[in-house]
Motif scaffolding. Structure first.
Motif, PDB file in Angstrom:
ATOM      1  N   GLY A   1      48.415  30.804   7.881  1.00 25.11           N
ATOM      2  CA  GLY A   1      48.431  30.714   9.334  1.00 25.11           C
ATOM      3  C   GLY A   1      47.201  31.247  10.032  1.00 25.11           C
ATOM      4  O   GLY A   1      47.213  31.403  11.244  1.00 25.11           O
ATOM      5  N   GLY A   2      46.154  31.561   9.291  1.00 25.65           N
ATOM      6  CA  GLY A   2      44.932  32.027   9.924  1.00 25.65           C
ATOM      7  C   GLY A   2      44.663  33.504   9.755  1.00 25.65           C
ATOM      8  O   GLY A   2      43.571  33.976  10.080  1.00 25.65           O
ATOM      9  N   VAL A   3      45.633  34.270   9.280  1.00 25.27           N
ATOM     10  CA  VAL A   3      45.409  35.699   9.025  1.00 25.27           C
ATOM     11  C   VAL A   3      44.941  35.855   7.575  1.00 25.27           C
ATOM     12  O   VAL A   3      45.685  35.521   6.650  1.00 25.27           O
ATOM     13  N   PRO A   4      43.738  36.330   7.349  1.00 27.79           N
ATOM     14  CA  PRO A   4      43.238  36.503   5.971  1.00 27.79           C
ATOM     15  C   PRO A   4      43.817  37.771   5.347  1.00 27.79           C
ATOM     16  O   PRO A   4      43.163  38.811   5.271  1.00 27.79           O
ATOM     17  N   TRP A   5      45.049  37.669   4.874  1.00 29.79           N
ATOM     18  CA  TRP A   5      45.757  38.848   4.389  1.00 29.79           C
ATOM     19  C   TRP A   5      44.987  39.585   3.304  1.00 29.79           C
ATOM     20  O   TRP A   5      45.015  40.820   3.237  1.00 29.79           O
ATOM     21  N   ARG A   6      44.284  38.853   2.468  1.00 30.18           N
ATOM     22  CA  ARG A   6      43.547  39.499   1.371  1.00 30.18           C
ATOM     23  C   ARG A   6      42.354  40.307   1.875  1.00 30.18           C
ATOM     24  O   ARG A   6      41.807  41.127   1.141  1.00 30.18           O
ATOM     25  N   ASP A   7      41.963  40.073   3.149  1.00 30.73           N
ATOM     26  CA  ASP A   7      40.851  40.837   3.706  1.00 30.73           C
ATOM     27  C   ASP A   7      41.306  42.162   4.319  1.00 30.73           C
ATOM     28  O   ASP A   7      40.465  42.962   4.746  1.00 30.73           O
TER      29      ASP A   7
ATOM     30  N   GLY B   1      47.081  43.195  12.709  1.00 35.57           N
ATOM     31  CA  GLY B   1      45.755  43.723  12.418  1.00 35.57           C
ATOM     32  C   GLY B   1      45.813  45.035  11.686  1.00 35.57           C
ATOM     33  O   GLY B   1      46.852  45.413  11.132  1.00 35.57           O
ATOM     34  N   GLU B   2      44.680  45.738  11.705  1.00 32.25           N
ATOM     35  CA  GLU B   2      44.575  47.035  11.063  1.00 32.25           C
ATOM     36  C   GLU B   2      43.988  48.033  12.041  1.00 32.25           C
ATOM     37  O   GLU B   2      43.074  47.709  12.804  1.00 32.25           O
ATOM     38  N   GLU B   3      44.480  49.248  12.026  1.00 35.08           N
ATOM     39  CA  GLU B   3      43.916  50.303  12.863  1.00 35.08           C
ATOM     40  C   GLU B   3      42.430  50.450  12.583  1.00 35.08           C
ATOM     41  O   GLU B   3      42.014  50.600  11.438  1.00 35.08           O
ATOM     42  N   GLY B   4      41.642  50.398  13.631  1.00 35.75           N
ATOM     43  CA  GLY B   4      40.207  50.546  13.478  1.00 35.75           C
ATOM     44  C   GLY B   4      39.523  49.345  12.882  1.00 35.75           C
ATOM     45  O   GLY B   4      38.335  49.408  12.555  1.00 35.75           O
ATOM     46  N   GLY B   5      40.238  48.227  12.727  1.00 41.40           N
ATOM     47  CA  GLY B   5      39.661  47.049  12.091  1.00 41.40           C
ATOM     48  C   GLY B   5      39.774  45.801  12.942  1.00 41.40           C
ATOM     49  O   GLY B   5      39.587  45.834  14.149  1.00 41.40           O
ATOM     50  N   ARG B   6      40.137  44.670  12.300  1.00 40.07           N
ATOM     51  CA  ARG B   6      40.235  43.379  12.982  1.00 40.07           C
ATOM     52  C   ARG B   6      41.682  43.087  13.355  1.00 40.07           C
ATOM     53  O   ARG B   6      42.623  43.626  12.779  1.00 40.07           O
ATOM     54  N   TYR B   7      41.834  42.171  14.351  1.00 36.99           N
ATOM     55  CA  TYR B   7      43.159  41.837  14.854  1.00 36.99           C
ATOM     56  C   TYR B   7      43.269  40.329  15.053  1.00 36.99           C
ATOM     57  O   TYR B   7      42.293  39.658  15.386  1.00 36.99           O
ATOM     58  N   TRP B   8      44.501  39.811  14.887  1.00 37.04           N
ATOM     59  CA  TRP B   8      44.775  38.396  15.084  1.00 37.04           C
ATOM     60  C   TRP B   8      45.998  38.249  15.974  1.00 37.04           C
ATOM     61  O   TRP B   8      46.970  39.003  15.871  1.00 37.04           O
ATOM     62  N   LEU B   9      45.960  37.246  16.864  1.00 38.02           N
ATOM     63  CA  LEU B   9      47.036  36.996  17.813  1.00 38.02           C
ATOM     64  C   LEU B   9      47.562  35.579  17.594  1.00 38.02           C
ATOM     65  O   LEU B   9      46.779  34.631  17.422  1.00 38.02           O
ATOM     66  N   ALA B  10      48.883  35.407  17.615  1.00 41.44           N
ATOM     67  CA  ALA B  10      49.483  34.095  17.429  1.00 41.44           C
ATOM     68  C   ALA B  10      49.103  33.172  18.585  1.00 41.44           C
ATOM     69  O   ALA B  10      49.012  33.596  19.741  1.00 41.44           O
ATOM     70  N   ASP B  11      48.910  31.892  18.267  1.00 45.19           N
ATOM     71  CA  ASP B  11      48.549  30.906  19.291  1.00 45.19           C
ATOM     72  C   ASP B  11      49.705  30.627  20.240  1.00 45.19           C
ATOM     73  O   ASP B  11      49.491  30.310  21.418  1.00 45.19           O
TER      74      ASP B  11
ATOM     75  N   HIS C   1      44.729  33.396  15.680  1.00 46.66           N
ATOM     76  CA  HIS C   1      43.281  33.420  15.850  1.00 46.66           C
ATOM     77  C   HIS C   1      42.828  34.864  15.982  1.00 46.66           C
ATOM     78  O   HIS C   1      43.582  35.727  16.452  1.00 46.66           O
ATOM     79  N   GLU C   2      41.593  35.140  15.571  1.00 44.60           N
ATOM     80  CA  GLU C   2      41.085  36.507  15.632  1.00 44.60           C
ATOM     81  C   GLU C   2      40.779  36.892  17.071  1.00 44.60           C
ATOM     82  O   GLU C   2      40.201  36.117  17.839  1.00 44.60           O
ATOM     83  N   VAL C   3      41.163  38.092  17.439  1.00 41.42           N
ATOM     84  CA  VAL C   3      40.891  38.624  18.770  1.00 41.42           C
ATOM     85  C   VAL C   3      39.479  39.196  18.788  1.00 41.42           C
ATOM     86  O   VAL C   3      39.130  40.051  17.963  1.00 41.42           O
ATOM     87  N   LYS C   4      38.651  38.734  19.714  1.00 36.68           N
ATOM     88  CA  LYS C   4      37.301  39.252  19.869  1.00 36.68           C
ATOM     89  C   LYS C   4      37.343  40.462  20.798  1.00 36.68           C
ATOM     90  O   LYS C   4      37.783  40.357  21.941  1.00 36.68           O
ATOM     91  N   THR C   5      36.902  41.594  20.300  1.00 38.46           N
ATOM     92  CA  THR C   5      36.966  42.830  21.076  1.00 38.46           C
ATOM     93  C   THR C   5      35.574  43.221  21.565  1.00 38.46           C
ATOM     94  O   THR C   5      34.578  42.983  20.873  1.00 38.46           O
TER      95      THR C   5
END
Length: 383
Positions: free
Chosen positions: A286-292, A313-323, A331-335
């Motif tokens: 679904g777009g979340v790179p779980w292995r990353d 997402g992960e604390e202090g890392g990247r985040y993804w939001l459902a469409d 999709h990845e949230v741009k911060t």
């Protein structure tokens, strides 16, 4: 619900956001990534001296603690749009020694209506609050319910009714503490109590806006973990966690309930329902790179927006939001800055940029960031 925690701690409980308050509180806007804001005074001797003076002051001023902290550690929103911002300035050289904490309540018009500061110890838990109808409830700082109290939107303190008698969850109740022990708060009576009917081996909890209590039951046998949902003390249903996975973090709101799926020391996907438990499915792509996701299950962020969309997402890392609320694609949230915490209230995102440990200096873009459109545009409130 969850609430923001800073300096590497994630905490929980923002109520529905008011657009007018968000507009009043935001100082500037920035879209996309790359961030804004500077390093402030950095590690200059002047800032270090001021910081030391604040944490050693037996009676610190709220404004001084807020200036020294640089960013809130906790953000909660009441139902009228008022914000409570909590701050901590702690000993930099060691995890022992003096510290100072403060909270400030900002009204829907953006003006400060109340604030308070205290001298403390670096080993003490930082203050955390959840937004409720009419104000904010203090999360107990240790095991048990001791230390819970209520602040109204004017900053006046009210005692909470603490009872060991289990309380049947109903609409308006919220999860105050997840474990040791599990506590639910009822705003109408200002009551803190354990939830009635919780499974004996429940290890995770969530309470949605309908008062449905969701829990992850981990039996002491070889049977699989199970998601159990209850209301008013009665079990409505249960769902086994598919093998070879075990359950992780729970989130529930807007008709959606989701459980992170772990295998070994890695998060691999989600088990979720979008119709309040009628049907369940496993989402492994679904777009979340779980292995990353490298930080392990304990650092996972999983929250449900009021419309049922999930934030992962992960604390202090990247985040993804459902469409959308189907939660099939993310999709990845741009911060605009490197966030130490990201959470939601309603459909509004709240991110904190801060150092992960106590420091005299400021990081790039330090402070509170707010997005009301899924992360396309961010507004920086600063302190």
């Amino acid at each position: 619900m969850v609430w923001l925690g800073g300096r590497g701690r994630r905490t929980a409980g923002l109520m529905a956001a008011a657009a007018s308050a968000a507009l009043a509180l935001t100082a500037c806007g920035s879209g996309g990534s790359g961030g804004s804001g500077g390093s402030g005074d950095g590690d200059s001797g002047g800032r270090e001296a001021t910081y030391r003076r604040v944490i050693e002051d037996p009676h610190p001023r709220p404004a001084d603690v807020i200036e020294a902290a640089g960013a809130p550690t906790d953000v909660a929103r009441a139902d009228d749009g008022s914000l409570l911002l909590a701050y901590e300035a702690s000993n930099v050289e060691d995890d022992e020694g003096p510290a100072a904490t403060a909270w400030r309540i900002v009204g829907p018009d953006g003006h400060t209506v109340a604030e308070h500061a205290e001298h403390g110890d670096a080993e003490d838990a930082a203050p955390a609050f959840k937004g409720v109808r009419g104000g904010f409830v203090r999360v107990p700082p240790g095991e048990g319910a001791a230390g819970a109290y209520v602040l109204d939107v004017r900053g006046r303190r009210h005692e909470a009714v603490i009872t060991e008698t289990p309380m049947r969850t109903r609409p308006g109740d919220l999860l105050l503490a997840e474990l040791e022990p599990t506590l639910v708060y009822r705003p109408t009576t200002r009551t803190v109590a354990p939830p009635a009917g919780a499974p004996d081996y429940a290890i995770r909890f969530a309470v949605d806006e309908r008062g449905t209590a969701w829990s992850l039951d981990q039996p002491l046998t070889d049977d699989p973990n199970r998601v159990v949902w209850q209301r008013d003390g009665h079990t409505l249903g249960s769902r086994a966690v598919p093998k070879p996975y075990t359950g992780g973090v729970l989130a529930a709101r807007g008709g959606t309930a989701a459980l992170s799926l772990t295998r070994g020391e890695r998060v691999r996907g989600l088990l979720l329902t979008t119709d309040r438990g009628e049907h369940w499915r496993t989402v492994l792509t679904g777009g979340v790179p779980w292995r990353d996701l490298k930080r392990g299950p304990e650092s996972l962020v999983l929250e449900s927006l009021a419309d049922g969309r999930l934030l992962v997402g992960e604390e202090g890392g990247r985040y993804w939001l459902a469409d959308d609320r189907a939660n099939n694609a993310f999709h990845e949230v741009k911060t605009p800055a490197a966030f130490t915490s990201l959470t939601v209230d309603g459909t509004t995102l709240y991110g904190i940029a801060d150092a992960t440990t106590a420091t005299y200096g400021l990081v790039k873009g330090e402070g509170l960031w707010i997005s009301r459109d899924g992360g396309r545009e961010w507004h920086h409130r600063g302190r």
